[in-house]
Design a protein around this motif. Sequence first.
Motif, PDB file in Angstrom:
ATOM      1  N   GLU A   1      -1.695  -3.749 -14.784  1.00  0.00           N
ATOM      2  CA  GLU A   1      -2.087  -4.872 -13.940  1.00  0.00           C
ATOM      3  C   GLU A   1      -3.291  -4.527 -13.089  1.00  0.00           C
TER       4      GLU A   1
ATOM      5  N   ARG B   1      -4.953 -10.689 -19.908  1.00  0.00           N
ATOM      6  CA  ARG B   1      -3.935 -10.724 -18.865  1.00  0.00           C
ATOM      7  C   ARG B   1      -2.698 -11.494 -19.325  1.00  0.00           C
ATOM      8  N   THR B   2      -2.922 -12.590 -20.039  1.00  0.00           N
ATOM      9  CA  THR B   2      -1.819 -13.425 -20.506  1.00  0.00           C
ATOM     10  C   THR B   2      -0.893 -12.652 -21.431  1.00  0.00           C
TER      11      THR B   2
ATOM     12  N   ARG C   1       2.550 -15.101 -14.012  1.00  0.00           N
ATOM     13  CA  ARG C   1       1.803 -16.184 -14.657  1.00  0.00           C
ATOM     14  C   ARG C   1       1.676 -17.440 -13.789  1.00  0.00           C
ATOM     15  N   TYR C   2       2.753 -17.879 -13.159  1.00  0.00           N
ATOM     16  CA  TYR C   2       2.674 -19.095 -12.350  1.00  0.00           C
ATOM     17  C   TYR C   2       1.594 -18.952 -11.284  1.00  0.00           C
TER      18      TYR C   2
ATOM     19  N   LEU D   1       2.758 -10.881 -19.719  1.00  0.00           N
ATOM     20  CA  LEU D   1       3.722 -11.938 -19.976  1.00  0.00           C
ATOM     21  C   LEU D   1       5.126 -11.506 -19.562  1.00  0.00           C
TER      22      LEU D   1
ATOM     23  N   ARG E   1      -8.806 -13.269 -19.112  1.00  0.00           N
ATOM     24  CA  ARG E   1      -7.613 -14.106 -18.931  1.00  0.00           C
ATOM     25  C   ARG E   1      -6.703 -14.023 -20.147  1.00  0.00           C
TER      26      ARG E   1
ATOM     27  N   GLU F   1      10.478 -15.589 -16.067  1.00  0.00           N
ATOM     28  CA  GLU F   1       9.269 -16.383 -15.841  1.00  0.00           C
ATOM     29  C   GLU F   1       9.028 -17.383 -16.981  1.00  0.00           C
TER      30      GLU F   1
ATOM     31  N   ASP G   1      -0.964 -16.928 -11.338  1.00  0.00           N
ATOM     32  CA  ASP G   1      -2.286 -16.929 -11.974  1.00  0.00           C
ATOM     33  C   ASP G   1      -2.783 -18.362 -12.157  1.00  0.00           C
ATOM     34  N   ILE G   2      -1.907 -19.239 -12.606  1.00  0.00           N
ATOM     35  CA  ILE G   2      -2.286 -20.643 -12.798  1.00  0.00           C
ATOM     36  C   ILE G   2      -2.658 -21.267 -11.461  1.00  0.00           C
TER      37      ILE G   2
ATOM     38  N   ILE H   1       3.962 -20.596 -20.360  1.00  0.00           N
ATOM     39  CA  ILE H   1       3.962 -19.608 -21.443  1.00  0.00           C
ATOM     40  C   ILE H   1       5.276 -19.570 -22.214  1.00  0.00           C
TER      41      ILE H   1
ATOM     42  N   ILE I   1       0.300 -20.044 -26.428  1.00  0.00           N
ATOM     43  CA  ILE I   1       0.158 -18.644 -26.021  1.00  0.00           C
ATOM     44  C   ILE I   1       0.178 -17.733 -27.239  1.00  0.00           C
TER      45      ILE I   1
END
Length: 583
Positions: free
Chosen positions: A385, A459-460, A469-470, A464, A456, A64, A472-473, A68, A294
């Motif tokens: 999660e 979570r980041t 992440r994608y 990770l 957030r 991923e 989430d964005i 980040i 990050i």
Amino acid sequence: MKKYILYLLAGVAACGLNSCEDALDRFPKDRLSPDEFFHTEEECQLYTNDFYTIFPAAGTIYGETADIIAKTTLTSEVLGNRTIPAKADSWKWEKLRDINFFLQYSSNCTDEHVRLQYEGVARFFRAYFYFEKVKYYGDVPWVDRPIASDDQELYKGRDSREMVMQKVIGDLDFAIANLPAEKSVYRVTRWTALALKSRVCLFEGTFRKYHGLEGYESYLSACETASKRFMTESGYSVYTSGTTPYLNLFSSLKAIDTEIVLARAYNTAIGLKHDVNGYLTSITMGRPGLLKNIANMYLMKDGTPFTAQPGWETMQLPDESKNRDGRFAQTVRTPGYKRIDDTALSAPNLAATMTGYQLVKYLQAAKYDSYNASTSDMPLFRAAEVMLNYAEAKAELGTLTQADIDLAIKPLRDRAGVVNLSLETANAAPDPYLASAETGYANVTGDNKGVILEIRRERTVELLMENLRYWDIMRWKEGKRFEKPFTGLYFPGTGSYDLNGDGVDDICIWSGSKPSTSAPVVYELGKEIFLSGGGSGYVIVHTDYTRTWNEARDYLYPVPTDDRVLTQGAISQNPGWNDGLNF
């Protein structure tokens, strides 16, 4: 026998990665006779084993990037240069055909308990399948039966996002009710279904909220309910063994089922391997590195922001690593880091990481560094999660309490050695770094702004490199983050630098005349390494790309043109994507 079945399952999964079929009218399994199959548990299990190939492979999980991690190549999503394809793997439908085929003929099994369990498996995977389709495309056609080649439904248009997501919830509720409650790290269970429902409902609820769609509250409430049930009934907890439990959780060869709910199995004996060690250590496999933005999000141990420390902007790695959230040193190489099974200190190798923040999450012993030699299981769902989903859903609904934070966030911070999050403090003074349009999330507003930003952050750093992440964005409507500068370690100028404090230089940056140095990495400033201030500053990467994000288009993928032509326009194109077709 159990071990054999496990390896068989993993082998089926590996073979499925190479499948090229994408027709909804494919008759499955070499024209299997429906009347002659699905009578026994063994037959049901053998058929549904293939459904597990729908899960992402290891490289997708640890590879991923999004906003980040930077690699030598950027994805088309991040670059903003996606084109409309004729075909796309994300628009394939063959697994749906197989799932619906099983559900149509599962009544051949007269043992009701077995039948309901495997119908639960099938409906879990149908929910997963459609969740992925909605994430990519929004409205999609809902099909819940096998379709013959002459069936007009093969050419139907899209159903509404709401209709499809309600069907997904229905499938998950059936799976929750009928899947076994016994833990199994390689097979879906009641707890996997609850974890997926938690993920699905958080995504849909927050996507609707931040994209201005109706009905977000019901999805966030469903996320809260599913997450709370998982947390109180499942028996899963945060793994805390050892001095570096977060690192150990991901470097273990076999998935640790204290916290990991479901994993993808890998094993040398049957040739199931991946390449995480090579990815993280090689100089030719992308050179991934955590981005400075990050790295700045990791808190100090006392719970205060790193970006509130005096002089944080110009700290070098040995100083910025002090007194930080334990996950920082268990995610990237910092002073004191040693490889598994090694007594020597290992500094960041800037030949193997573009940003200088060299990743260690998932990294195993050096004996696995050769090509495609890693055999660690890859987590697909884990308790952390679900806990974060619960806290975020309640924060977005405005119902989060300090007791909720103590239940869902405190165990994660305890493992990382960080002071617990205070609801009152977070909302009274939201972190300006997280609230900034340049470095954080400017679209978060309201009374719970501070705590939403902190969740957030949590979570980041917690999730990770777990393939979340994608998306989430996307659900937060923060695609403009991809346009921001991608930077790494700070260097005050040319010279030699000891990055881990062991008294040995790790990199030499030079300009003018190349010096004599023992540093293993020697880069010429302005040619082999670039700093944000020219002669000093942050390592800056991908200066040769202009990254763009189209707010009116890029949150959904374009529908492949072949399918638009096949349905004569019944499948419409997504907004902002012009494929040149006249329907």
